[in-house]
Design a protein around this motif. Structure first.
Motif, PDB file in Angstrom:
ATOM      1  N   LEU A   1       0.878  -1.136   0.171  1.00  0.00           N
ATOM      2  CA  LEU A   1       0.206  -0.068   0.108  1.00  0.00           C
ATOM      3  C   LEU A   1       0.599   1.285  -0.007  1.00  0.00           C
ATOM      4  N   LYS A   2       1.934   1.296   0.729  1.00  0.00           N
ATOM      5  CA  LYS A   2       3.038   2.428   0.872  1.00  0.00           C
ATOM      6  C   LYS A   2       3.386   2.622  -0.558  1.00  0.00           C
ATOM      7  N   ALA A   3       3.749   1.405  -1.351  1.00  0.00           N
ATOM      8  CA  ALA A   3       4.292   1.638  -2.607  1.00  0.00           C
ATOM      9  C   ALA A   3       3.278   2.333  -3.718  1.00  0.00           C
ATOM     10  N   GLU A   4       2.112   1.683  -3.495  1.00  0.00           N
ATOM     11  CA  GLU A   4       1.167   2.154  -4.212  1.00  0.00           C
ATOM     12  C   GLU A   4       0.826   3.755  -4.255  1.00  0.00           C
ATOM     13  N   LEU A   5       0.824   4.246  -2.836  1.00  0.00           N
ATOM     14  CA  LEU A   5       0.560   5.685  -2.590  1.00  0.00           C
ATOM     15  C   LEU A   5       1.522   6.531  -3.036  1.00  0.00           C
ATOM     16  N   SER A   6       2.696   6.033  -2.973  1.00  0.00           N
ATOM     17  CA  SER A   6       3.903   6.813  -3.089  1.00  0.00           C
ATOM     18  C   SER A   6       3.979   6.972  -4.693  1.00  0.00           C
ATOM     19  N   ASN A   7       3.551   6.003  -5.464  1.00  0.00           N
ATOM     20  CA  ASN A   7       3.551   6.199  -6.994  1.00  0.00           C
ATOM     21  C   ASN A   7       2.031   6.728  -7.308  1.00  0.00           C
TER      22      ASN A   7
END
Ligand SMILES: [Zn+2]
Length: 257
Positions: free
Chosen positions: A157-163
């Motif tokens: 989720l962290k990666a998705e949000l930062s992308n």
């Protein structure tokens, strides 16, 4: 590996006497006569744990009962413990289910719904009729681990949000797993155990939006009245390292005797 494991376990053990009234949630995975990995327990070791708990007068709680205690809606009965299984392996039906019935205990099972019915080796999964039977008898209640995303969801989720990507895949996974279990058990499902214990505040919010109110991780520790019901701690149990003697030792560190 043993040294690393023990170092990890004992690093988080409290140095002073633990406060009273804490409830342990034990986390098991598969049960097999020959343990395939560190997370697998042998049926005899598992039964030794149950026998010890029974002998000490422990009673098992459901996750909902634990939630009521943490929310202070219910006083904690003395000598309470919660037993959980992650992933949904066949050994839970073959070995844990009869052993739990024998001792009059109950447990909670966190399923990866997309792989239920996949009975292929080396670690065959449960079938839906088995899950339904255990749930109906209130011996092992089914809750959510994942639908397909048996991965570190917090990191994802962290990666998705930062992308800047929408998190619809995680949302759908949380929705689908819950709906599928409800369709099989015909009762509300509100609890999730995070895959690999990985979560973030954003993930908690997302799961809450999807109707989950109890969330369990794998941080070592006990749970006390007033504690957050979305950060329920668990003590992981492995056959290799949690022989009866080590099991007793581990629990004793938390004041469970
Ligand atoms: Zn898992």
């Amino acid at each position: 590996l043993l040294i690393a494991y023990l170092a990890a376990v004992f690093a988080v053990l409290p140095s002073s006497a633990p406060k009273q009234g804490g409830i342990a949630v034990l986390c098991y995975h598969d049960l097999q006569p020959v343990a395939k990995n560190d997370m697998t327990n042998t049926p005899s070791n598992f039964e030794a744990h149950l026998k010890w708990l029974k002998g000490k007068g422990y009673k098992t709680l459901s996750v909902d009962e634990l939630v009521a205690i943490l929310k202070k809606k219910q006083a904690p009965p003395p000598k309470s413990i919660v037993l959980t299984f992650d992933d949904g392996y066949q050994g839970v039906y073959t070995y844990a289910y009869p052993a739990l019935k024998k001792y009059g205990f109950k447990a909670t099972l966190f399923l990866v719904t997309s792989v239920m019915g996949d009975e292929s080796p080396p670690m065959p999964h449960l079938t839906w009729p088995e899950i339904e039977q255990m749930d109906r008898e209130d011996v092992i209640r089914a809750e959510v681990h994942a639908e397909k995303l048996h991965v570190k969801l917090g990191e994802r989720l962290k990666a998705e949000l930062s992308n800047g990507e929408p998190s619809t895949d995680i949302e759908h996974d949380l929705q689908n797993a819950r709906v599928e279990i409800q369709n099989h058990t015909h009762r509300p499902v509100h609890s999730i155990a995070w895959p690999f214990g990985d979560y973030t505040t954003d993930l908690i919010h997302l799961a809450a939006k999807e109707g989950y109110y109890a969330m369990l991780n794998t941080e070592y520790g006990l749970n006390y009245p007033g504690d957050s019901v979305v950060k329920i701690k668990r003590l992981r149990m492995s056959s290799k390292y949690d022989t009866l003697a080590r099991f007793e030792q581990k629990l004793a560190h938390y004041g469970i005797r």
